[in-house]
Motif scaffolding. Structure first.
Motif, PDB file in Angstrom:
ATOM      1  N   ASP A  88      38.988 -11.545  -1.163  1.00 38.30           N
ATOM      2  CA  ASP A  88      38.321 -11.440   0.132  1.00 38.30           C
ATOM      3  C   ASP A  88      38.214 -12.811   0.795  1.00 38.30           C
ATOM      4  OD1 ASP A  88      36.710 -11.054   2.240  1.00 38.30           O
ATOM      5  OD2 ASP A  88      34.911 -10.554   1.103  1.00 38.30           O
ATOM      6  N   LEU A 148      41.120  -4.882   4.134  1.00 36.66           N
ATOM      7  CA  LEU A 148      39.819  -4.894   3.462  1.00 36.66           C
ATOM      8  C   LEU A 148      39.768  -3.861   2.347  1.00 36.66           C
ATOM      9  CD1 LEU A 148      36.958  -5.294   6.035  1.00 36.66           C
ATOM     10  CD2 LEU A 148      37.475  -6.692   4.064  1.00 36.66           C
ATOM     11  N   VAL A 151      39.793  -5.004  -1.172  1.00 39.18           N
ATOM     12  CA  VAL A 151      38.662  -5.662  -1.831  1.00 39.18           C
ATOM     13  C   VAL A 151      37.434  -4.777  -1.873  1.00 39.18           C
ATOM     14  CG1 VAL A 151      39.442  -7.939  -1.250  1.00 39.18           C
ATOM     15  CG2 VAL A 151      37.913  -6.756   0.297  1.00 39.18           C
ATOM     16  N   ARG A 152      37.509  -3.591  -1.254  1.00 37.61           N
ATOM     17  CA  ARG A 152      36.343  -2.727  -1.283  1.00 37.61           C
ATOM     18  C   ARG A 152      36.012  -2.358  -2.709  1.00 37.61           C
ATOM     19  NH1 ARG A 152      37.251   0.187   4.111  1.00 37.61           N
ATOM     20  NH2 ARG A 152      36.271  -1.531   5.177  1.00 37.61           N
ATOM     21  N   GLU A 153      34.799  -2.623  -3.090  1.00 38.47           N
ATOM     22  CA  GLU A 153      34.450  -2.389  -4.486  1.00 38.47           C
ATOM     23  C   GLU A 153      33.987  -0.957  -4.673  1.00 38.47           C
ATOM     24  OE1 GLU A 153      31.430  -5.404  -4.392  1.00 38.47           O
ATOM     25  OE2 GLU A 153      32.884  -6.200  -2.964  1.00 38.47           O
ATOM     26  N   ARG A 154      34.108  -0.509  -5.908  1.00 37.86           N
ATOM     27  CA  ARG A 154      33.500   0.775  -6.244  1.00 37.86           C
ATOM     28  C   ARG A 154      32.133   0.438  -6.809  1.00 37.86           C
ATOM     29  NH1 ARG A 154      34.513   5.111  -5.729  1.00 37.86           N
ATOM     30  NH2 ARG A 154      36.267   5.559  -4.396  1.00 37.86           N
ATOM     31  N   ARG A 155      31.115   0.928  -6.175  1.00 33.10           N
ATOM     32  CA  ARG A 155      29.781   0.589  -6.665  1.00 33.10           C
ATOM     33  C   ARG A 155      29.014   1.851  -6.965  1.00 33.10           C
ATOM     34  NH1 ARG A 155      28.196  -3.324  -1.823  1.00 33.10           N
ATOM     35  NH2 ARG A 155      29.577  -5.045  -2.268  1.00 33.10           N
TER      36      ARG A 155
ATOM     37  N   ARG B 464      27.582   2.960   4.183  1.00 27.95           N
ATOM     38  CA  ARG B 464      28.139   2.217   3.052  1.00 27.95           C
ATOM     39  C   ARG B 464      27.039   1.888   2.054  1.00 27.95           C
ATOM     40  NH1 ARG B 464      33.141   0.786   4.153  1.00 27.95           N
ATOM     41  NH2 ARG B 464      33.782   0.665   6.337  1.00 27.95           N
ATOM     42  N   MET B 465      27.474   1.458   0.863  1.00 23.58           N
ATOM     43  CA  MET B 465      26.493   1.082  -0.151  1.00 23.58           C
ATOM     44  C   MET B 465      26.403  -0.435  -0.206  1.00 23.58           C
ATOM     45  SD  MET B 465      24.464   2.604  -2.084  1.00 23.58           S
ATOM     46  CE  MET B 465      23.207   1.892  -3.125  1.00 23.58           C
ATOM     47  N   TYR B 466      25.193  -0.921  -0.412  1.00 21.14           N
ATOM     48  CA  TYR B 466      25.016  -2.378  -0.548  1.00 21.14           C
ATOM     49  C   TYR B 466      25.389  -2.798  -1.965  1.00 21.14           C
ATOM     50  CZ  TYR B 466      20.686  -0.961  -2.829  1.00 21.14           C
ATOM     51  OH  TYR B 466      19.786  -0.387  -3.675  1.00 21.14           O
ATOM     52  N   SER B 536      28.278  -6.167   2.798  1.00 27.19           N
ATOM     53  CA  SER B 536      28.429  -4.754   2.441  1.00 27.19           C
ATOM     54  C   SER B 536      28.900  -3.929   3.629  1.00 27.19           C
ATOM     55  CB  SER B 536      27.119  -4.192   1.900  1.00 27.19           C
ATOM     56  OG  SER B 536      26.737  -4.908   0.761  1.00 27.19           O
ATOM     57  N   VAL B 539      32.699  -4.695   3.073  1.00 30.46           N
ATOM     58  CA  VAL B 539      33.410  -4.263   1.880  1.00 30.46           C
ATOM     59  C   VAL B 539      32.652  -3.240   1.040  1.00 30.46           C
ATOM     60  CG1 VAL B 539      34.523  -6.512   1.801  1.00 30.46           C
ATOM     61  CG2 VAL B 539      32.553  -6.073   0.350  1.00 30.46           C
ATOM     62  N   GLY B 540      31.456  -2.845   1.445  1.00 29.68           N
ATOM     63  CA  GLY B 540      30.720  -1.882   0.642  1.00 29.68           C
ATOM     64  C   GLY B 540      31.466  -0.561   0.563  1.00 29.68           C
ATOM     65  N   PRO B 541      31.421   0.118  -0.577  1.00 23.98           N
ATOM     66  CA  PRO B 541      32.111   1.389  -0.686  1.00 23.98           C
ATOM     67  C   PRO B 541      31.467   2.435   0.213  1.00 23.98           C
ATOM     68  CG  PRO B 541      30.783   0.977  -2.633  1.00 23.98           C
ATOM     69  CD  PRO B 541      30.704  -0.248  -1.806  1.00 23.98           C
TER      70      PRO B 541
END
Ligand code: HEM
Ligand code: CU
Lengths: 158, 579
Positions: A88, A148, A151-155, B464-466, B536, B539-541
């Motif tokens: 990123d 983007l 780089v989007r994370e799986r959270r 989105r999620m933080y 977030s 890039v937050g999911p």
């Protein structure tokens, strides 16, 4: 920087756009801080020292803006791959700006000492981080070969 | 130079006019109908880009605008606070002179109370009340927009001293010197604006500042009326008084307090302006005297502290059970205690004036009511703790903030009960003990619950999620910072250190430095929060399941999340959504 030719212009332009946006944010913030702190932290005098024209505030600021808007962004494009925090560019911008801030503190702090140094360091660090983040984010937005989604994370929540 | 500026201004006007013309040109005129939207649903058919934000009457957009303005003001007031603590890192006045120090704590207090806390809570009210009570929008959407748009000018008025100076400096750098711009200096008279000092001070900025404050009071009152009317008249069919949620109850009570206290502030400010400019003598010895000023000010001032803390209580009562997977304990008593605080808070104002030499019998009665008001507050704490009993506490960032907030509130509240006792107050009045008391509540509970709410609803607000790990770090940092910053103030205050001085005897250096460290920890937490929010967004999911907090499991999947779920479904059904 091994770049396909069509991408090079947009990458450079993107970086400069990021630099201009970042500088705009940072100069407004610095101007407000300088007044808010009643000229005690002397940001603009520091800036003049930083760009090697001590004493000449107007020229110093001009050079500072040029550096922030053009020189650092170009440097950023060249060294980007080696900056930690990737892929990123926004996070890489943070790391990049932290290095700039260290240089800034070494040259610009001058004879600021004691408690003043504390707030001086803090506020200029925050300013630089904002600059770096905006620089990287705008650059990543404009750059054609970066998405983007990579780089989007799986959270998970919580 | 001036031509250039004029040109810029002209260009801006042309752009705005063009935007308005474009918008109005759609053929659908909105009739003047007292604020009801004639020909469109709540959130569809909005304008795009900048003109969306400038012309919106949608309660969700206005809510976000309120929150954005509040955050900006909060960051600004936060910089003031960092400067105060920097000055106090060392015993002598070595960073800023005493005048600057006075200006700092004045602007800090005013900015935080009027431009940070109230707008953020009004924003939350705007966004969530219509969702929670199943209304299409606020009762008066356009008045809602007006109430918000009064705030930016009042922010500029209140903080004009600095803004004009930046402008003056920029012009000076280009060789244009405008003396008038230098004339406005930030006021240094304390947030309570006590007379006779506030009448005698020559600084013309004080007049601009009073006008700005008056404007913000009008905006706040309008917003409160809107909230009250919305809750009374716009509830959906399934929402009766018996199942109105706890947050709406808190915001309703807050609005009631605003309605009855802010007009008094407005009158006081007008009287003060008249005393300053037109030779009236409301607050001079021949007229009502300085004591009259204090009575009027605190008749507003004490309800005001509950105006800002009741929504925080409401947020705790609302989020805590949902975050720990258990039903709220004693819902009814929480509502009653909220209403009780609302009523009692109008009967305690003179506890801020115990040291003025009032009649001891009056002091006694105010002492009794002040101690009584601690009871409903204690009921709340008890209910929160009972809610936690046998619950499944998961330490998410919002949960850490709520638990930290309750802990801090206990310390802050108990110190308040001590202060309510006349003999104790005679000793502690005017010391750092008071500052410790109100900051444990003001800084502790209020921003903590705001942070908690920002995480709790982040998925709903942004889709989105933080970053949960960063958020937990921020939560711990901020809660610890809160204790480290404000508990030492209780200690130095109990030892007799007076408040509102830029310097202090060297023996207090250590505790003051600890306090400064705490302030910097809080500052670091705020930076992490800002980063998390913006990063977030990028890039937050994306949130796919609306039940982010497993609320369905315990039957607490409340209306705002149901609305969010519908929206997610809609979006999946038809990919081209409006926003
Ligand atoms: C348990 C309930 C509370 C009691 C009994 C209480 C009592 C008091 C008393 C007696 C004072 C005056 C101290 C002095 O100036 O000598 C005071 C000051 C103050 N309290 Fe409280 N308080 C309570 C809750 C709160 C809450 C919830 C808030 C804010 C959200 C708050 C904010 C303040 C502020 C801002 C001041 C200082 C005003 C100033 O002089 O600038 N208090 N409190
Ligand atoms: Cu009070």
């Amino acid at each position: 920087m091994a770049l396909a030719d069509e991408n090079r212009t947009r990458r450079v332009l993107g970086a400069i756009a990021g630099g201009v946006a970042g500088m705009a944010a940072m100069s407004i913030a610095f101007a407000l801080l300088e007044v808010e702190t009643r000229y005690e932290v002397g940001i603009f005098a520091g800036i003049a020292r930083f760009v090697m024209v001590p004493g000449n505030l107007a020229l110093g600021f001009l050079v500072f803006v040029l550096f922030g808007a053009i020189v650092w962004p170009l440097l950023f494009v060249f060294v980007e791959e080696h900056i930690p925090g990737g892929p990123d560019p926004g996070r890489r911008g943070l790391a990049f700006a932290t290095v700039l801030w260290v240089l800034f503190m070494l040259t610009a702090a001058g004879n600021v000492t004691g408690a003043t140094l504390l707030i001086y360091a803090t506020l200029t660090l925050v300013g630089h981080l904002a600059y770096g983040f905006i620089l990287g984010a705008v650059y990543g937005h404009v750059r054609p070969d970066f998405s983007l989604a990579e780089v989007r994370e799986r959270r998970n929540p919580r | 130079m001036w031509l250039y500026l004029l040109g810029l201004l002209g260009a801006a006007f042309v752009l705005i006019a063009a935007g308005l013309a474009l918008r109005g040109g759609g053929g659908s005129r909105i009739a003047a109908d007292g604020g009801l939207l004639a020909d469109r649903g709540s959130s569809y058919g909005k304008a795009f880009g900048l003109s969306r934000w400038l012309t919106t009457v949608d309660h969700k957009d206005i809510g976000l605008l309120y929150i954005a303005l509040g955050v900006v003001a909060g960051l600004w007031g936060g910089v003031d606070a960092m400067m105060i603590r920097t000055e106090l890192a060392t015993p002598p006045t070595d960073v800023w002179d005493t005048r600057t120090y006075n200006e700092l704590f004045t602007t800090h207090g005013i900015t935080m109370l009027f431009l940070f806390v109230t707008p953020v809570f009004t924003g939350i009210a705007n966004y969530f009340i219509p969702l929670l009570v199943d209304a299409d929008d606020m009762a008066f959407p356009r008045i809602n927009a007006i109430a918000f748009w009064l705030l930016p000018p009042s922010l500029v008025f209140i903080r004009a001293g600095l803004v004009t100076e930046v402008l003056a400096k920029v012009l000076e750098a280009f060789g244009v010197v405008v003396e008038a711009l230098f004339a406005l200096e930030p006021p240094g008279i304390g947030w309570t604006l006590y007379t006779p000092m506030s009448i005698e001070a020559l600084n013309p900025q004080i007049d601009v500042f009073l006008l700005g404050l008056h404007l913000s009071g009008i905006a706040t009152t309008i917003g409160a009326i809107n909230i009250i009317v919305t809750i009374f008249t716009e509830r959906g069919e399934e929402v009766g008084w018996e199942n109105l949620d706890i947050l709406s109850w808190a915001l309703l009570t807050m609005s009631g307090l605003i309605l009855f206290s802010f007009p008094v502030l407005g009158s006081v400010l007008v009287m003060l302006l008249m005393d300053r400019n037109f030779g009236t003598t409301f607050f001079l010895a021949e007229g009502g005297g300085a004591l009259l000023y204090q009575h009027l000010f605190w008749f507003f001032g004490h309800p005001e502290v509950y105006v800002i803390v009741l929504p925080a209580f409401g947020l705790i009562s609302f989020m805590l059970p949902r975050l720990v997977g258990r039903r709220l304990f004693g819902f009814k008593f929480l509502v009653y205690s909220t209403l009780a605080i609302g009523v009692l808070s109008f009967g305690v104002w003179a506890h801020h004036m115990f040291a003025t030499g009032m009649d001891p019998r009056i002091r006694g009665s105010f002492m009794a009511v002040s101690i009584a008001i601690a009871v409903p507050s204690a009921v709340k704490v008890f209910n929160w703790i009972a809610t936690l009993w046998y619950s499944r506490i998961r330490l998410s960032a919002p949960a850490i903030f709520l638990l930290g907030g309750i802990a801090v509130f206990i310390v802050g509240g108990v110190t308040g009960v001590f202060l309510a006792s006349v003999p104790v107050d005679m000793v502690f009045h005017g010391t750092y003990y008071v500052v410790g008391h109100f900051h444990l509540i003001l800084m502790g509970i209020i921003p903590f619950t705001m942070f908690a709410a920002s995480y709790y609803w982040y998925p709903l607000l942004t889709g989105r999620m933080y970053d949960p790990r960063l958020a937990r770090i921020q939560a711990v940092l901020t809660v610890v910072g809160g204790f480290v910053a404000f508990v030492p103030m209780l200690v130095v205050g109990a030892d007799g250190l007076p408040r509102r001085y830029a310097q202090y005897p060297p023996e207090y250096a250590l505790l003051n430095q600890v306090s400064t460290l705490g302030a910097y920890l809080i500052g670091a937490g705020v930076v992490l929060w800002v980063y998390n929010v913006f990063q977030s967004l990028r890039v937050g999911p994306e949130v796919e399941d609306a039940d982010v907090w497993n609320l369905k499991e315990t039957g607490q999947f409340s209306r705002e999340w149901q609305w969010f779920e519908r929206r997610l479904e809609q979006r999946r059904g038809e990919p081209s959504d409006d926003d």
